[in-house]
Motif scaffolding. Structure first.
Motif, PDB file in Angstrom:
ATOM      1  N   VAL A  32     -29.631   0.898 -16.464  1.00  0.00           N
ATOM      2  CA  VAL A  32     -29.349   2.294 -16.773  1.00  0.00           C
ATOM      3  C   VAL A  32     -28.624   2.271 -18.117  1.00  0.00           C
ATOM      4  CG1 VAL A  32     -28.081   4.351 -16.050  1.00  0.00           C
ATOM      5  CG2 VAL A  32     -29.163   2.868 -14.335  1.00  0.00           C
ATOM      6  N   SER A  33     -29.102   3.034 -19.077  1.00  0.00           N
ATOM      7  CA  SER A  33     -28.490   2.977 -20.406  1.00  0.00           C
ATOM      8  C   SER A  33     -27.073   3.532 -20.375  1.00  0.00           C
ATOM      9  CB  SER A  33     -29.335   3.761 -21.418  1.00  0.00           C
ATOM     10  OG  SER A  33     -29.152   5.147 -21.246  1.00  0.00           O
ATOM     11  N   ASP A  34     -26.244   3.008 -21.265  1.00  0.00           N
ATOM     12  CA  ASP A  34     -24.870   3.503 -21.368  1.00  0.00           C
ATOM     13  C   ASP A  34     -24.860   4.995 -21.671  1.00  0.00           C
ATOM     14  OD1 ASP A  34     -23.836   0.987 -20.841  1.00  0.00           O
ATOM     15  OD2 ASP A  34     -23.525   0.495 -22.953  1.00  0.00           O
ATOM     16  N   ALA A  35     -25.776   5.458 -22.511  1.00  0.00           N
ATOM     17  CA  ALA A  35     -25.824   6.883 -22.879  1.00  0.00           C
ATOM     18  C   ALA A  35     -26.184   7.739 -21.672  1.00  0.00           C
ATOM     19  CB  ALA A  35     -26.823   7.108 -24.016  1.00  0.00           C
ATOM     20  N   ASP A  36     -27.187   7.319 -20.893  1.00  0.00           N
ATOM     21  CA  ASP A  36     -27.576   8.097 -19.720  1.00  0.00           C
ATOM     22  C   ASP A  36     -26.456   8.100 -18.680  1.00  0.00           C
ATOM     23  OD1 ASP A  36     -30.035   8.678 -20.838  1.00  0.00           O
ATOM     24  OD2 ASP A  36     -31.139   7.190 -19.650  1.00  0.00           O
ATOM     25  N   TYR A  37     -25.791   6.967 -18.511  1.00  0.00           N
ATOM     26  CA  TYR A  37     -24.695   6.879 -17.548  1.00  0.00           C
ATOM     27  C   TYR A  37     -23.526   7.752 -17.987  1.00  0.00           C
ATOM     28  CZ  TYR A  37     -21.037   4.876 -14.633  1.00  0.00           C
ATOM     29  OH  TYR A  37     -19.990   4.715 -13.764  1.00  0.00           O
ATOM     30  N   ALA A  38     -23.158   7.666 -19.248  1.00  0.00           N
ATOM     31  CA  ALA A  38     -22.023   8.457 -19.773  1.00  0.00           C
ATOM     32  C   ALA A  38     -22.285   9.948 -19.633  1.00  0.00           C
ATOM     33  CB  ALA A  38     -21.743   8.089 -21.215  1.00  0.00           C
ATOM     34  N   ALA A  39     -23.538  10.369 -19.763  1.00  0.00           N
ATOM     35  CA  ALA A  39     -23.877  11.788 -19.671  1.00  0.00           C
ATOM     36  C   ALA A  39     -23.618  12.340 -18.262  1.00  0.00           C
ATOM     37  CB  ALA A  39     -25.342  11.999 -20.065  1.00  0.00           C
ATOM     38  N   LEU A  40     -23.607  11.477 -17.243  1.00  0.00           N
ATOM     39  CA  LEU A  40     -23.369  11.921 -15.873  1.00  0.00           C
ATOM     40  C   LEU A  40     -21.936  12.404 -15.676  1.00  0.00           C
ATOM     41  CD1 LEU A  40     -25.178   9.080 -13.927  1.00  0.00           C
ATOM     42  CD2 LEU A  40     -26.014  11.388 -14.380  1.00  0.00           C
ATOM     43  N   GLU A  41     -21.043  11.890 -16.465  1.00  0.00           N
ATOM     44  CA  GLU A  41     -19.637  12.223 -16.313  1.00  0.00           C
ATOM     45  C   GLU A  41     -19.274  13.529 -17.002  1.00  0.00           C
ATOM     46  OE1 GLU A  41     -17.647  10.538 -14.329  1.00  0.00           O
ATOM     47  OE2 GLU A  41     -19.155   9.041 -13.924  1.00  0.00           O
ATOM     48  N   GLY A  42     -20.188  14.080 -17.781  1.00  0.00           N
ATOM     49  CA  GLY A  42     -19.887  15.244 -18.610  1.00  0.00           C
ATOM     50  C   GLY A  42     -19.820  16.543 -17.873  1.00  0.00           C
ATOM     51  N   THR A  86     -19.169   4.252   2.111  1.00  0.00           N
ATOM     52  CA  THR A  86     -17.955   3.996   2.885  1.00  0.00           C
ATOM     53  C   THR A  86     -16.669   4.221   2.103  1.00  0.00           C
ATOM     54  OG1 THR A  86     -18.111   1.644   2.333  1.00  0.00           O
ATOM     55  CG2 THR A  86     -19.099   2.366   4.425  1.00  0.00           C
ATOM     56  N   GLY A  87     -16.750   4.301   0.767  1.00  0.00           N
ATOM     57  CA  GLY A  87     -15.522   4.493   0.013  1.00  0.00           C
ATOM     58  C   GLY A  87     -15.757   4.833  -1.443  1.00  0.00           C
ATOM     59  N   GLY A  88     -14.788   5.510  -2.042  1.00  0.00           N
ATOM     60  CA  GLY A  88     -14.825   5.818  -3.462  1.00  0.00           C
ATOM     61  C   GLY A  88     -15.819   6.912  -3.816  1.00  0.00           C
ATOM     62  N   GLU A  89     -16.199   6.924  -5.093  1.00  0.00           N
ATOM     63  CA  GLU A  89     -17.188   7.887  -5.591  1.00  0.00           C
ATOM     64  C   GLU A  89     -18.232   7.143  -6.391  1.00  0.00           C
ATOM     65  OE1 GLU A  89     -15.038  10.776  -7.904  1.00  0.00           O
ATOM     66  OE2 GLU A  89     -14.537  11.928  -6.132  1.00  0.00           O
ATOM     67  N   GLY A  90     -19.480   7.539  -6.209  1.00  0.00           N
ATOM     68  CA  GLY A  90     -20.569   6.871  -6.912  1.00  0.00           C
ATOM     69  C   GLY A  90     -21.684   7.819  -7.267  1.00  0.00           C
ATOM     70  N   TRP A  91     -22.732   7.225  -7.814  1.00  0.00           N
ATOM     71  CA  TRP A  91     -23.931   7.958  -8.214  1.00  0.00           C
ATOM     72  C   TRP A  91     -25.158   7.334  -7.568  1.00  0.00           C
ATOM     73  CZ3 TRP A  91     -23.217  12.387 -10.586  1.00  0.00           C
ATOM     74  CH2 TRP A  91     -22.133  12.561 -11.446  1.00  0.00           C
ATOM     75  N   TYR A  92     -26.162   8.180  -7.309  1.00  0.00           N
ATOM     76  CA  TYR A  92     -27.484   7.741  -6.880  1.00  0.00           C
ATOM     77  C   TYR A  92     -28.482   8.583  -7.647  1.00  0.00           C
ATOM     78  CZ  TYR A  92     -31.761   7.232  -4.212  1.00  0.00           C
ATOM     79  OH  TYR A  92     -33.062   6.996  -3.852  1.00  0.00           O
TER      80      TYR A  92
END
Length: 137
Positions: free
Chosen positions: A127-137, A71-77
């Motif tokens: 979800v590990s910080d490293a795996d999450y951060a890699a999504l933004e790359g 319904t709003g913003g941006e996210g990940w699945y």
């Protein structure tokens, strides 16, 4: 103000209070507003709001499913073994029984979805910080 904050926090459904009951299963701050809590209905419906960077742990729904209506913003699945999918308002996600997955906000955007959930959740590792951060790359 962070990206999409006003649109998400003043969305079509109330944001709800801090999601303290499930805080142990989230990295970051989330909010939960129950929309349907009728004991005669065998699904839960809630508006879940995530601050930027917030995400839930990996989890599985047993003997049920989960449908997310963004319904709003941006996210990940992301489902285990699959690439993460970026989510935007209007996207719909169907998670079938027994599928390990997680969902949450992008690093710099608020995010909200209506979750329609049946069955019993099994909460797993963050979800590990490293795996999450890699999504933004």
């Amino acid at each position: 103000m962070s990206q999409n904050e006003n649109a998400v926090t003043n969305g079509i459904f109330p944001m709800g209070p801090k999601n303290d009951a499930y805080a142990q299963f989230f990295t970051g701050q989330s909010y939960l507003q129950s929309l349907v809590a009728d004991p005669a209905v065998n699904v839960g419906v809630g508006n879940v709001t995530f601050e930027p960077g917030c995400r839930n742990n990996w989890h599985i729904h047993h003997d049920g499913y989960q449908i997310l209506l963004v319904t709003g913003g941006e996210g990940w699945y992301q489902e285990a073994g699959q690439a993460a999918r970026k989510l935007h308002p209007g996207d719909v996600v169907v998670t079938h029984d027994g599928v390990k997955h997680w969902h949450g906000a992008t690093k710099d955007s608020w995010f909200s979805h209506v979750a329609i959930t049946a069955g019993t959740p099994e909460w797993l590792e963050p979800v590990s910080d490293a795996d999450y951060a890699a999504l933004e790359g």
